[in-house]
Enzyme design. Sequence first.
Site, PDB file in Angstrom:
ATOM      1  N   GLN A 116     -21.661 136.622  48.393  1.00  0.00           N
ATOM      2  CA  GLN A 116     -22.269 136.720  47.719  1.00  0.00           C
ATOM      3  C   GLN A 116     -21.377 137.844  47.284  1.00  0.00           C
ATOM      4  O   GLN A 116     -20.976 139.245  48.274  1.00  0.00           O
ATOM      5  CB  GLN A 116     -23.475 136.842  47.260  1.00  0.00           C
ATOM      6  CG  GLN A 116     -24.021 137.768  48.136  1.00  0.00           C
ATOM      7  CD  GLN A 116     -25.274 137.477  48.266  1.00  0.00           C
ATOM      8  OE1 GLN A 116     -26.790 135.962  48.603  1.00  0.00           O
ATOM      9  NE2 GLN A 116     -26.451 138.171  48.547  1.00  0.00           N
ATOM     10  N   ASP A 151      -6.779 127.832  45.942  1.00  0.00           N
ATOM     11  CA  ASP A 151      -7.888 127.912  45.325  1.00  0.00           C
ATOM     12  C   ASP A 151      -7.881 127.555  43.668  1.00  0.00           C
ATOM     13  O   ASP A 151      -8.976 128.694  43.469  1.00  0.00           O
ATOM     14  CB  ASP A 151      -8.904 128.645  45.918  1.00  0.00           C
ATOM     15  CG  ASP A 151     -10.143 127.674  45.627  1.00  0.00           C
ATOM     16  OD1 ASP A 151     -10.748 126.614  45.745  1.00  0.00           O
ATOM     17  OD2 ASP A 151     -11.438 129.223  45.690  1.00  0.00           O
ATOM     18  N   ALA A 171     -22.969 134.284  43.511  1.00  0.00           N
ATOM     19  CA  ALA A 171     -22.934 134.135  44.777  1.00  0.00           C
ATOM     20  C   ALA A 171     -22.031 132.777  44.634  1.00  0.00           C
ATOM     21  O   ALA A 171     -22.047 132.182  43.845  1.00  0.00           O
ATOM     22  CB  ALA A 171     -24.566 134.305  44.775  1.00  0.00           C
TER      23      ALA A 171
END
Length: 720
Positions: free
Chosen positions: A238, A388, A233
């Site tokens: 999630q 990211d 999650a």
Amino acid sequence: MGGVAVAVLQPFTLCRPRGGWTPTTRPRSCAVKSRRNGIRVRVKPARAALVEARPTAIRVRDDDVVDGGDRSVKVQIYRGGAVDRADDIQAEARALARAVNASVYSPEFLVVKYGSSPVKVIRRTLKILTGLGSFGLKLLIDQRKGVIDQNKRRRAVELRQIFTRLGPTFVKLGQGLSTRPDVCPTEYLEELSELQDALPTFPNAEAFACIEKELGVPLDSIYSCISPSPIAAASLGQVYKAKLKSSGQVVAVKVQRPGIEEAIGLDFYLIRNLGFVINKYVDVVTTDVVALIDEFACRVYQELNYVQEGQNARRFKKLYADKKDVLVPDIFWDYTSSKVLTMEWVNGVKLNEQAAIEGQGLKVLDLVNTGIQCSLRQLLEYGYFHADPHPGNLLATPEGKLAFLDFGMMSETPEEARYAIIGHVVHMVNRDYEAMANDYYALDFLSPDVDVSPIVPALRDFFDDALNSTVSELNFKTLVDGLGAVLYQYPFNVPAYYALILRSLTVLEGLALYADPNFKVLAASYPYFAKRLLTDPNPYLRDALIELLFKDGKFRWNRLESLLDQGSKDRDFSAKDALQPVLKLLLGPDGEELRTLVVKEAVRVTEAFIWGTAIDSYNIIPDFVKGLIVNGNATGPLAMSIAEQESMIALRDQVIRIWGLLRTSESFDPAILQPILQVLQQPEARNLGGQVIGGITQRLAARLLQQVLRVPPTVPASNL
């Protein structure tokens, strides 16, 4: 979100209960009905059982494996067989249709929406002000007491904790700030980079209802089994592990957190208003804070659209999974919408779990090197890269591949900037700080009206100290921190693409340092830079190569040798392509200045070969013959000093070594000389050859004249 498909150290199997899904197999925690936004929604509970099994890996079909390594081989991004290319394109189109109403970031829309909801705005504002206001008050007290520098680390830790408490938007904001050396001091960058976006899970009933609503079919018609609880999650959603009913393929299913758009929209509305205040009243911050917030908000909203994430993954796979050691999971469009993403499950271990990686017989450094090479290709080759970068999004597979996950946030490097970065490295190697400062215009760090002259001394002070070692021995984090300190002091606006790639390489170096404290990311990157400089025909890189090889009218053979030595370590280096761009310029209409330099250097090298051979010949003859030739001359038979003789021999040997480097390249082929021979047939080449021969004749005549004038008449000149 960190890790769509997470590490699995103890594999398990998912199975459908015998006799189908019955009320007795449903987890009691799942309600049959629930209410969402005042609307009654039928929610089917979890229809799976999780059964422990002996450690056997879940097999992925052979035709799903991405392989390759040769850049000429097209990456297989369509599964083939069960789903051909046409069907896959149609499935993607259907997914796009399901996501047609996905939210996009619009500051104007947020103003309209929340400007008319004062109670909601005030309630959230008070919560944010309570956290950030107390932090700001502490900073003010530190400043009044003159201890703001001493307390930087402590305050950075407190800010990280505040962002965690304030929820998903601020967690994402903190992660974004951790890549901005022009906004935050080093201590804050380090602490905010540790922000984890793990948040409590939301109920399975809501997740399964979301899947059914988004895909428009019952859960048991999609999956033969699905894990009864989330595998992972994070702030935006999630992940569940499931098996597709249609094909038996094991997949990761990411489901968006309910109400996340509302929460993020309100927060960005408030943060943007704060940005206007900072721009107007806080002089110490030189960056346009509102523009930074808008850019970041756009990326977060893009991350909320899972179809966009699927398209990002496909594009990334097409560009970079042509290497056999890189894995990008495939997307299943028929089971994907703006809030549900279904992709191939990847068995693996997070890249920061060194013991687990080594337990599989893999080496962390090999995986880090793969990550570095892929990051450099992302930044400098195609310009499309993962925005990211953290260990949770990088997995080491049992086969030794590096798997990339989570493609919600991507970014692009402008083409001009790709070449400017390589040129910047050349200027750093040459310690040309004025050129480095001017590079910041091309890199879009500075607006054209900013005077770079005050920045040059700051760059010189830092890099003169940092470059006491060779570039390959530099610690990348030290270099980034030092450069960040310079950027923080001047009116720089570091573009997101540059900050993110620095962050990526810093993360990879940090992971490698656990395995090898002496690892240097710049040393691992240098072969790529060398290969690009030697082989790329782009005019900017060609000029950068010439700038690196020539200085003060002299050719620096040691630099060429170093470039060839490093470039040959890159797996894609081609001896056939090396120096071809320079050769074309040399014989082109704009190569007059370069031709003058080359003529001088060709004469010097030819002279070194002739006299070096003469010296070697002299050294192997018997001593009594040497005595007759030397006739008492302390410097030997030639009218030149010992230092000059040694210099000629060194130059000749260096040229021989360079030729050896080209010959030992895996891609070496005698045909490498064919383009050169063809070029030599051109009129410009014949003129150049005539100049070289004329120069050599003049130098040899001058040397012979020196020799005749110095040697006694009793010794025939022919003995030389």
